[in-house]
Design a protein around this motif. Structure first.
Motif, short mmCIF file in Angstrom:
data_model
loop_
_atom_site.label_atom_id
_atom_site.label_comp_id
_atom_site.label_asym_id
_atom_site.label_seq_id
_atom_site.Cartn_x
_atom_site.Cartn_y
_atom_site.Cartn_z
N PHE A 107 19.72 44.93 -33.86
CA PHE A 107 20.01 43.51 -34.03
C PHE A 107 20.63 42.92 -32.77
O PHE A 107 20.30 41.79 -32.36
N CYS A 129 22.39 41.84 -41.77
CA CYS A 129 22.95 41.89 -40.42
C CYS A 129 23.65 40.58 -40.07
O CYS A 129 24.72 40.58 -39.45
N ILE A 158 17.58 41.59 -42.17
CA ILE A 158 17.94 40.49 -41.27
C ILE A 158 19.09 39.66 -41.84
O ILE A 158 19.99 39.24 -41.11
#
Length: 614
Positions: free
Chosen positions: A580, A389, A386
């Motif tokens: 994402f 990204c 996370i």
């Protein structure tokens, strides 16, 4: 013989006009300050005071010539290179020793040169052209993007779709030509109406959808392809505009001159419950190289140890405390105490680069109407999927999309993590407003509506702590997206007023595209791709998906190259197309629905993990 006895002997020598008067006074000052003396000082004392070496305590003599004020070779004149006798008058200039008579012959020239250097450092802007180095890899990536898009359109799409793509190319050429003639947005008078570009942007999906629908039913025989081609058309337009603008922005930035103008700046750090990160932020600012700065810390009623930690630095910074009222009120409070010509806003979880203040101030020299300069925000806690990204999202967003807006002087968000503002313009606009929960976006739009210019600096880096869990990420983006929609709604008049320049012509229309059109198209495309695969059109879906993927990888590689970032992040580029991106689209659509339902927007923040500076 102790220190007092040596000083007394030297005073006697001065009274009796014995030795070099200037050197005697210098030695008295050094001994009083407990400064180490050089070996040549020791010999001078032995000679002028008629002392034996053994009588001078070692505590006053350096084992080596360590003084930063003296040239170790004090026995020779730095001009004539002859020995300076103990009974000769000598003087020091810029760490070197001279005969007084020798120095007089060059003193006028040397002093004038010194004054010129000091004046240049403090008051004069000296522009030194910087050679622009062409990056062959950057050129190759840019060419590859356009070649790949052209080939894909030619082999995959029908003639009507190619016409739709051609319209996007025509728009790009129009904006590129416009950017070479007039760089910055300016106020123009005229009848209130949406820009031609906005009308085209809003109306073209329906026109192109009709064209593609006709083509789809008559040639492609698959209604599923219609939406996929529409999505590709919009992506094609964005790529055609952003990529050349980003390259142009990079070229201009590389051609910037070095400057030596340093106006006083005031750095404001608003903070609420930031005990895990605040010390790193303050220390980084103290270490940042800038000659005229003041740091103002504003505690917004924290109920943890944030204030007590900040108080440790109260001798070096201004520490303010107020009742909790939100970030906007904390910034307004700090502005009251700011005395600098430039105000720099830094978030409490942000560590700025050592030369970032010098770089960000440079942006104000481009034009007298530059009101704000946005820093280059990077994610420092790249720990998992996370956060990596997000790091890549920041890089592509800043180096591709924001650079395009930079060309027109209309960057729409000067971030709170690192943004610089000219204080005089902030004062004219009024205080930060509480009408939205994204005060940085709102304030930037207010500056652009006033006909001012906003620029970006990729060399002014700042490292922020991104949410490292999906839960914290959702909380952060919920505030961002609700706040962004609030700002769009609040300043919707700018979409229809031509006096707002490029804000009306380009920036807000593309923000509308990104916040409203793109998530709708994204979700619709995914659904159609799934349905198309089930109905047996999987090969076509795969072809379109690969085009999206390859173009995005090339654009990401270009952004990484422009920013000189970690190439390993390219492994995560695919997630910004599949995975994402769908999370982002979902959160954007959710924010739109909440706004339509008039659900109250609230401030949310991620949990801090307090990583080390290094």
């Amino acid at each position: 013989m102790d220190k007092k006895q040596i000083i007394s002997k030297l005073n006697d020598a001065i009274s009796n006009n014995k030795g070099d008067d200037g050197r005697n006074h210098y030695l008295i000052k050094r001994i009083n300050e407990n400064g180490l003396l050089c070996e040549s000082d020791k010999k001078y004392l032995e000679k002028i005071l008629a002392l034996d070496t053994i009588e001078i305590k070692n505590e006053f003599i350096a084992e080596k010539d360590q003084s930063i004020f003296l040239n170790p070779n004090l026995t020779k004149c730095s001009l004539c290179h002859m020995d300076i006798q103990f009974d000769e008058k000598s003087t020091r200039y810029k760490k070197d020793w001279y005969h007084v008579d020798c120095l007089k012959t060059i003193s006028d020239v040397r002093e004038n040169k010194l004054q010129d250097e000091e004046s240049e450092e403090e008051n004069i802007t000296t522009s030194i052209p910087q050679k622009i180095k062409k990056d062959p890899i950057q050129i190759l990536l840019t060419a590859s993007i356009f070649i790949f898009l052209s080939i894909s359109v030619y082999f995959l799409l029908g003639p009507l779709s190619m016409m739709a793509m051609g319209l996007g190319g025509a728009i790009t050429i129009f904006h590129v030509i416009g950017s070479t003639k007039k760089l910055y947005s300016t106020n123009v008078s005229g009848r209130n109406a949406p820009s031609i570009f906005l009308l085209f942007l809003l109306g073209s999906p329906f026109i192109i959808a009709t064209m593609i629908a006709y083509e789809g039913y008559t040639l492609l025989e698959s209604p599923i392809r219609i939406i996929l081609l529409w999505a590709m058309t919009i992506s094609f337009w964005s790529t055609m505009l952003f990529v050349p603008m980003a390259v142009l922005s990079k070229h201009r930035e590389d051609g910037q001159t070095y400057t030596k103008t340093y106006p006083k700046i005031s750095i404001i750090i608003p903070a609420y419950n930031e005990e895990k990160v605040i010390s790193h932020t303050i220390e980084a600012l103290l270490e940042t190289k800038y000659p005229k700065k003041e740091i103002i810390f504003v505690d917004d009623g924290s109920n943890d140890n944030t204030l007590s930690i900040a108080m440790r630095y109260n001798e070096k910074i201004k520490v303010l405390h107020k009742e909790n009222g939100g970030k906007a009120s904390a910034l307004n409070y700090g502005l009251v105490y700011a005395t600098g010509e430039i105000v720099v806003i830094v978030d409490a979880d942000t560590i700025i680069g050592r030369h970032s203040l010098r770089e960000i101030v440079k942006g104000f020299e481009v034009n007298e109407h530059v009101a704000a300069v946005a820093g280059n925000i990077k994610v420092r806690n790249r720990l998992n999927w996370i956060t990596k990204c997000q790091a890549l999202e920041y890089i592509t967003g800043i180096q591709i999309v924001r650079r395009a807006f930079d060309v027109f002087g209309s960057i729409t968000i000067v971030p709170g993590a690192l943004g610089a503002f000219k204080k005089s313009f902030l004062s004219e606009l009024g205080t930060y407003g509480k009408e939205t929960i994204v005060e940085d976006f709102d304030q930037t739009i207010k500056l652009l509506k006033a006909g001012l210019i906003t620029q970006g600096s990729s060399k002014a880096t700042a490292y922020t702590e991104a949410p490292n869990t999906l839960r914290d990420f959702v909380a952060q983006r919920k505030r961002w997206y609700r706040g962004n929609i609030q700002v769009l709604k609040r300043h919707s008049d700018a979409l229809f007023n031509p006096r707002f320049g490029y804000l009306q012509r380009l920036s807000l229309p593309y923000l509308f595209l990104g916040m409203v059109i793109t998530p709708i198209v994204g979700f619709t495309s995914v659904i159609n791709a799934i349905v198309g695969t089930i109905l047996g059109d999987g090969w076509y879906v795969l072809q379109v998906s690969l085009i999206f993927l390859v173009v995005h990888y090339l654009m990401t590689a270009l952004a990484i190259r422009i920013d000189d970032e970690d190439p390993k992040l390219l492994w995560y580029a695919g997630f910004l197309v599949f995975g994402f991106k769908q999370i982002i689209d979902f959160l954007l659509l959710k924010a739109i629905l909440e706004q339509l339902r008039k659900k109250k927007a609230t401030w949310t923040s991620a949990k801090r993990i307090g990583m080390n500076k290094n």
